[in-house]
Enzyme design. Structure first.
Site, PDB file in Angstrom:
ATOM      1  N   SER A   1       0.762  -1.402   0.084  1.00 27.02           N
ATOM      2  CA  SER A   1      -0.009  -0.061  -0.072  1.00 27.02           C
ATOM      3  C   SER A   1       0.751   1.168  -0.042  1.00 27.02           C
ATOM      4  O   SER A   1       2.105   1.315   0.346  1.00 27.02           O
ATOM      5  CB  SER A   1      -1.051  -0.074   1.192  1.00 27.02           C
ATOM      6  OG  SER A   1      -1.705  -1.150   1.241  1.00 27.02           O
TER       7      SER A   1
ATOM      8  N   ASP B   1       8.551 -15.115  15.137  1.00 24.12           N
ATOM      9  CA  ASP B   1       9.981 -15.565  14.984  1.00 24.12           C
ATOM     10  C   ASP B   1       9.839 -17.157  14.909  1.00 24.12           C
ATOM     11  O   ASP B   1       8.780 -17.792  15.327  1.00 24.12           O
ATOM     12  CB  ASP B   1      10.874 -15.358  16.209  1.00 24.12           C
ATOM     13  CG  ASP B   1      11.417 -14.143  16.182  1.00 24.12           C
ATOM     14  OD1 ASP B   1      11.797 -13.731  15.282  1.00 24.12           O
ATOM     15  OD2 ASP B   1      11.581 -13.266  17.341  1.00 24.12           O
TER      16      ASP B   1
END
Length: 782
Positions: free
Chosen positions: A262, A337
């Site tokens: 965007s 993670d």
């Protein structure tokens, strides 16, 4: 009993075969049944084509009587089925929004609901089993019980009203969308758990899309090669094409749900011709039909706003109210993670069994493992890894994004806006603000672990790195820009300003951000027409140094007419990716052919996992022996010149094909394809249309898909357009009616003044409460 049950029983009775043989037989059976189910879907589709419906006919199907509202709710619709909803209470507005979302996008929402819960096999049969395993391992709903238990009363009432609206439409609509019959969907009442799990799916971490590709690359490469490549990829960005080259439904679902791209810009009052701030936003998502956005305007006692909403989510993501406007782009923050858990003792793992329904094949049991560091996602095909790997994600912690965005819609100034975003955790966003008092600003909405400042040494971390998750930083503690002296703020997924810890590792190049700065900079005043030109800008000056490198290394010798034409076309090219231009085509095909001549196809794949593909290729070409590079360009020139002569312009190879997701089906798919046309733009243009490094015809799968511009000087100066249409009902006149408007740079005005909407929006629906006397017939469209 299904055929699938019979085969399962037969397999289980095979006592002489070993487990490998049983597994092989079952896999073969699943594949065979999967193909049979797909054939059945195609056959069913051949005899159940959606029928054309006018706007009036579609609106007549909306249930109007017996709504769970306290007072009548009036909805004014324009000819594109964009609604302006007037309600006497916030509770009634929430119900009406649920009805509108279900009316416009029920098929799309129901498919996404099943993706969020890992229920793909219910729709497509045994071929969806492993997709479901991967999606269930992501565990989108993990935090939902805690989220619901801790909801503020305002959020709970709003979410509950939206769900009641969805359920009313689901129970009372005279017909269900085409997707229900084709995919075997059964109507099921919605719950708050469904809503918040879908919200979590829409908050999927952008890093996962990078990991999906990089884990495969890492497994194929020698350890030394990977150690050399990994640091370079960390300076890259996010996927430029996402699902462009994959048939993996789970990966496509993540790409479709992730707020991945965007542009968003705000212009200060002193830089605006009208003397009031302006805002312009164009989100980037995978392209397809129905569009990933819908447009709505609403008015109740505390909410009076217009903007873009994601189907099935009860908040305005980009838009404006009476006093402020807001836009957003993906922060590309890493809220997740991966951890190597191969050294954990077996007793540290827990296992649960979940039963899934498989279309045409009964039920199956999926065994899913959990570790102290998170779900063992490497057990699924999506994030498959040679050794056990766990996922830790901010989205597995409770937070209230619906409440945050609801508060944004009610905010009256910068302070209220900033405060509203404090509880927004996933996925991380850059938020752009403009206020009627003249203020503009940029802030970040995210919750992130405070990681060390240095780059990680590998894609998968050691278990010791989980200590970084002991300190979670909220958006209020991240950098903010307020009223910059140059009179604008702009965001385009670029690397954020340095902070005391990394916000992420995969960002877009600065090309779009720099181009926005050029278009918005200077001392002159800007108008909404300037913002329209900005959103459609396709100039990419950042690629010209790579063009110059190719030309500089090209040997000087006598050329054929076609080769001479290509060279001259490149020299005169200004970096424009207008579909009518030949310069962009000459550049892209010469680059692709040169890389192929250098034997770089194995390196292109990991490069194209990140947005910095051209930057990384430039580095490689600069480091290549000049004689070797010159020879490769010479080899590339002849095929490139032939392609240029045959294809003519950028639009000859760079195409947008708009289709429903059913358009991927063989044989049947063509009836769900609505448009195929030349595409403007490229990977690094403001008007983004993502593509791979390729010398042949390709289809854009990712890029600009909606546009919004508002001038805060006028409540009615709000303009929107979708690449597609507002209505997700196959066969509707509004399914793809904005495509030509999009292509010619047009917009639809959506007013905030109720009296304007009553005048301009010529269709009207009145939702009657259940307590009203049911002696009337449904009101026809005006």
């Amino acid at each position: 009993m299904t055929i699938g049950n019979d085969i399962d029983d037969a397999i289980n009775q095979l006592s002489n075969g070993d487990m490998m043989n049983l597994s092989t037989i079952k896999t073969f059976a699943d594949t065979a049944y999967g193909l049979a189910i797909a054939t059945g879907i195609i056959a069913r589709g051949l005899f159940r084509s959606p029928h054309p419906m006018t706007t009036e006919q579609r609106l007549a199907t909306l249930p109007r009587i017996g709504l769970p509202v306290a007072a009548p709710v009036t909805i004014h619709w324009d000819d594109h089925q964009i609604p302006f909803i007037e309600a006497d209470s916030d509770d009634d507005l929430a119900v009406a929004l649920g009805v509108v979302h279900a009316h416009l996008r029920l098929g799309q929402i129901e498919v996404m609901r099943r993706l969020a819960f890992g229920r793909v096999a219910e729709m497509i049969g045994p071929l969806g089993i492993e997709i479901d395993r991967s999606l269930r391992l992501m565990d989108f709903g993990r935090a939902v019980p805690e989220i619901i238990a801790g909801l503020p009363e305002t959020t709970r009432r709003w979410a509950d009203g939206f769900v009641r609206g969805l359920n009313h439409h689901l129970a009372h609509a005279p017909a269900l969308p085409h997707e229900f019959s084709l995919l075997g969907l059964k109507p099921e009442p919605w719950t708050l758990t469904d809503l918040f799990t879908l919200t979590r799916l829409s908050s999927a971490d952008i890093s996962w899309l990078v990991w999906v590709r990089l884990l495969r690359t890492r497994a194929r490469m020698a350890p030394r090669e990977w150690r050399q490549l990994w640091p370079r990829l960390l300076t890259g960005g996010s996927p430029c094409t996402f699902a462009a080259t994959t048939g993996d439904i789970a990966e496509q679902a993540l790409a479709a749900s992730t707020r991945s791209g965007s542009n968003s810009s705000a212009v200060a009052a002193n830089r605006s011709i009208t003397g009031a701030p302006m805002i312009a936003s164009d989100p980037h998502l995978p392209l397809g039909l129905p569009n990933p956005w819908l447009i709505a305007a609403v008015k109740s006692p505390s909410i009076h706003a217009a903007g873009l909403m994601m189907p099935g989510l009860p908040f305005i993501a980009l838009g404006r109210n009476r006093t402020i406007a807001w836009g957003g782009t993906s922060l590309h923050a890493q809220g997740s993670d991966l951890f190597d858990i191969s050294r954990l003792p077996p007793d540290d793992f827990a296992e649960r069994t979940e039963i899934i329904r498989v279309r045409g094949a009964g039920r199956r049991a999926l065994k899913l493992r959990e570790s102290p560091l998170g779900p063992v996602v490497s057990d699924g095909a999506l994030l498959k890894n040679p050794y056990p790997t766990a996922l830790r994600w901010i989205g597995h912690r409770p937070s209230d994004e619906i409440g945050a965005m609801l508060a944004v819609a009610k905010a009256e100034n910068w302070e209220m806006f900033r405060s509203a975003l404090g509880g927004f955790a996933v996925s991380g966003l850059n938020m752009v603000f403009a206020g009627s008092e003249g203020r503009i600003a940029h802030c970040m909405a995210a919750h992130l672990p405070r990681r060390p400042a240095e780059y990680p040494t590998d894609l998968v971390l050691s278990p010791e790195a989980v200590k970084n998750w002991d300190d979670i930083v909220a958006g209020r503690d991240l950098p903010t820009r307020i009223d910059p002296p140059d009179g604008f703020v702009a965001s385009a997924n670029e690397r954020p300003p340095r902070s005391d810890f990394p916000l992420g590792f995969f960002f877009a190049p600065n090309d779009r951000a720099q181009r926005l700065a050029v278009l918005l900079g200077g001392a002159g005043k800007l108008a909404t027409d300037d913002l329209k030109r900005l959103q459609q800008d396709v100039l990419a000056p950042g690629v010209l140094p790579l063009r110059d490198l190719l030309l500089h290394r090209l040997p000087h010798r006598k050329r054929s007419a076609g080769q001479h034409r290509l060279i001259e076309t490149l020299r005169q090219w200004d970096g424009s990716y207008d579909h009518r231009q030949s310069g962009s085509l000459a550049f892209e095909i010469l680059l692709a052919e040169t890389v192929a001549a250098l034997g770089g196809s194995s390196r292109i794949k990991p490069y194209q996992t990140v947005w910095m593909a051209q930057s990384l290729l430039t580095e490689d070409l600069l480091e290549t022996n000049p004689e070797i590079l010159a020879h490769a360009i010479e080899q590339a020139l002849a095929p490139a010149s032939r392609r240029l002569s045959r294809l003519g312009s950028w639009g000859g190879v760079h195409r947008i094909r708009l289709q429903h997701f059913l358009g991927r089906l063989p044989l049947l798919g063509r009836r769900y394809r609505l448009a195929d046309f030349p595409a403007d733009g490229g990977n690094n243009t403001v008007h983004k249309t993502g593509h791979s490094v390729s010398s042949g015809r390709h289809t854009v799968s990712f890029g600009s898909c909606a546009r919004h511009i508002s001038d805060l000087a006028d409540l009615d100066a709000n303009q929107f357009v979708l690449l597609g249409g507002q209505d997700g009902w196959l066969g509707s006149a509004n399914f793809a009616d904005q495509v030509e408007l999009w292509r010619r740079g047009g917009y639809i005005t959506v007013p905030l003044r109720p009296e304007t909407a009553r005048t301009r929006f010529r269709h009207k629906t009145v939702l009657q409460p259940a307590s009203a006397p049911i002696t009337q017939t449904p009101e026809p469209p005006a």
